[in-house]
Write a protein that holds these residues in place. Sequence first.
Motif, PDB file in Angstrom:
ATOM      1  N   ARG A 212       0.833  -1.215   0.000  1.00 54.21           N
ATOM      2  CA  ARG A 212       0.000   0.000   0.000  1.00 54.21           C
ATOM      3  C   ARG A 212       0.864   1.261   0.000  1.00 54.21           C
ATOM      4  O   ARG A 212       0.563   2.240  -0.679  1.00 54.21           O
ATOM      5  N   ARG A 213       1.931   1.242   0.795  1.00 52.93           N
ATOM      6  CA  ARG A 213       2.803   2.417   0.933  1.00 52.93           C
ATOM      7  C   ARG A 213       3.607   2.675  -0.337  1.00 52.93           C
ATOM      8  O   ARG A 213       3.762   3.817  -0.768  1.00 52.93           O
ATOM      9  N   LEU A 214       4.123   1.609  -0.944  1.00 58.09           N
ATOM     10  CA  LEU A 214       5.001   1.747  -2.103  1.00 58.09           C
ATOM     11  C   LEU A 214       4.236   1.840  -3.420  1.00 58.09           C
ATOM     12  O   LEU A 214       4.777   2.320  -4.408  1.00 58.09           O
ATOM     13  N   GLY A 215       2.997   1.374  -3.418  1.00 57.15           N
ATOM     14  CA  GLY A 215       2.223   1.332  -4.654  1.00 57.15           C
ATOM     15  C   GLY A 215       1.356   2.559  -4.852  1.00 57.15           C
ATOM     16  O   GLY A 215       1.094   3.324  -3.920  1.00 57.15           O
ATOM     17  N   GLU A 216       0.899   2.692  -6.076  1.00 56.09           N
ATOM     18  CA  GLU A 216      -0.021   3.772  -6.439  1.00 56.09           C
ATOM     19  C   GLU A 216      -1.385   3.133  -6.701  1.00 56.09           C
ATOM     20  O   GLU A 216      -1.520   2.305  -7.609  1.00 56.09           O
ATOM     21  N   PRO A 217      -2.398   3.477  -5.891  1.00 55.62           N
ATOM     22  CA  PRO A 217      -3.714   2.857  -6.078  1.00 55.62           C
ATOM     23  C   PRO A 217      -4.278   3.143  -7.472  1.00 55.62           C
ATOM     24  O   PRO A 217      -4.151   4.249  -7.993  1.00 55.62           O
ATOM     25  N   LEU A 218      -4.890   2.126  -8.055  1.00 54.08           N
ATOM     26  CA  LEU A 218      -5.577   2.302  -9.322  1.00 54.08           C
ATOM     27  C   LEU A 218      -7.029   2.672  -9.033  1.00 54.08           C
ATOM     28  O   LEU A 218      -7.573   2.303  -7.987  1.00 54.08           O
ATOM     29  N   PRO A 219      -7.664   3.389  -9.952  1.00 54.61           N
ATOM     30  CA  PRO A 219      -9.079   3.728  -9.744  1.00 54.61           C
ATOM     31  C   PRO A 219      -9.920   2.456  -9.575  1.00 54.61           C
ATOM     32  O   PRO A 219      -9.617   1.421 -10.172  1.00 54.61           O
ATOM     33  N   GLU A 220     -10.970   2.553  -8.773  1.00 55.46           N
ATOM     34  CA  GLU A 220     -11.815   1.385  -8.505  1.00 55.46           C
ATOM     35  C   GLU A 220     -12.443   0.821  -9.776  1.00 55.46           C
ATOM     36  O   GLU A 220     -12.698  -0.371  -9.851  1.00 55.46           O
ATOM     37  N   ASP A 221     -12.681   1.660 -10.776  1.00 57.06           N
ATOM     38  CA  ASP A 221     -13.309   1.190 -12.011  1.00 57.06           C
ATOM     39  C   ASP A 221     -12.285   0.705 -13.038  1.00 57.06           C
ATOM     40  O   ASP A 221     -12.633   0.347 -14.160  1.00 57.06           O
ATOM     41  N   SER A 222     -11.009   0.650 -12.646  1.00 57.87           N
ATOM     42  CA  SER A 222      -9.956   0.182 -13.539  1.00 57.87           C
ATOM     43  C   SER A 222     -10.114  -1.322 -13.780  1.00 57.87           C
ATOM     44  O   SER A 222     -10.444  -2.081 -12.875  1.00 57.87           O
ATOM     45  N   LEU A 223      -9.856  -1.757 -15.008  1.00 58.10           N
ATOM     46  CA  LEU A 223      -9.978  -3.164 -15.367  1.00 58.10           C
ATOM     47  C   LEU A 223      -8.634  -3.761 -15.765  1.00 58.10           C
ATOM     48  O   LEU A 223      -8.550  -4.632 -16.611  1.00 58.10           O
ATOM     49  N   GLU A 224      -7.570  -3.302 -15.142  1.00 58.96           N
ATOM     50  CA  GLU A 224      -6.230  -3.811 -15.418  1.00 58.96           C
ATOM     51  C   GLU A 224      -6.103  -5.250 -14.924  1.00 58.96           C
ATOM     52  O   GLU A 224      -6.567  -5.570 -13.822  1.00 58.96           O
ATOM     53  N   PRO A 225      -5.466  -6.127 -15.703  1.00 57.86           N
ATOM     54  CA  PRO A 225      -5.237  -7.487 -15.189  1.00 57.86           C
ATOM     55  C   PRO A 225      -4.182  -7.460 -14.078  1.00 57.86           C
ATOM     56  O   PRO A 225      -3.171  -6.771 -14.190  1.00 57.86           O
ATOM     57  N   SER A 226      -4.445  -8.184 -13.010  1.00 57.73           N
ATOM     58  CA  SER A 226      -3.502  -8.255 -11.891  1.00 57.73           C
ATOM     59  C   SER A 226      -2.416  -9.270 -12.226  1.00 57.73           C
ATOM     60  O   SER A 226      -2.708 -10.396 -12.598  1.00 57.73           O
ATOM     61  N   GLU A 227      -1.163  -8.842 -12.065  1.00 60.43           N
ATOM     62  CA  GLU A 227      -0.039  -9.742 -12.300  1.00 60.43           C
ATOM     63  C   GLU A 227       0.317 -10.518 -11.038  1.00 60.43           C
ATOM     64  O   GLU A 227       1.014 -11.529 -11.095  1.00 60.43           O
ATOM     65  N   LEU A 228      -0.143 -10.018  -9.899  1.00 57.61           N
ATOM     66  CA  LEU A 228       0.130 -10.643  -8.612  1.00 57.61           C
ATOM     67  C   LEU A 228      -1.087 -10.434  -7.726  1.00 57.61           C
ATOM     68  O   LEU A 228      -1.614  -9.328  -7.656  1.00 57.61           O
ATOM     69  N   ILE A 229      -1.544 -11.493  -7.076  1.00 53.27           N
ATOM     70  CA  ILE A 229      -2.684 -11.404  -6.166  1.00 53.27           C
ATOM     71  C   ILE A 229      -2.213 -11.808  -4.775  1.00 53.27           C
ATOM     72  O   ILE A 229      -1.649 -12.885  -4.589  1.00 53.27           O
ATOM     73  N   LEU A 230      -2.441 -10.907  -3.822  1.00 54.03           N
ATOM     74  CA  LEU A 230      -2.060 -11.150  -2.434  1.00 54.03           C
ATOM     75  C   LEU A 230      -3.304 -11.347  -1.585  1.00 54.03           C
ATOM     76  O   LEU A 230      -4.356 -10.762  -1.883  1.00 54.03           O
TER      77      LEU A 230
END
Length: 92
Positions: free
Chosen positions: A52-70
Amino acid sequence: MIVRIMGEGQVRVADSHFIELNKLDDELLAEMERGEQDAFRRTLGALLDAVRRLGEPLPEDSLEPSELILPGPDATLEEVREMLSDDGLIPG
C-alpha cells in the motif's frame, strides 16, 4: 506490476520495490513453515502495508489485469498456504 490485495483493490508497484517486498515474503514463508501464527499475522500485515505504501492505487473502475494477487489482511495461515508457489506469494 499491478498487484491486487484481495478485498481491497489494485495498486501499481514499481519493480524497484520488489527487493523489499521479497524480503517480507521470504520471512512470511519461513514463519508459515514453522507454524508461527502470531509472527505470520504480523509479517502479512507488514507485507500488505508495504504494498500500500510503495504502490499507487488504481481507480476502482480500472480493469487492469492483476499480475500478482495477495491475500487480504484477515487471511488465515491455511488460506495463504493454498496461494503459495515454491517462491512464496511473490515470485522471484
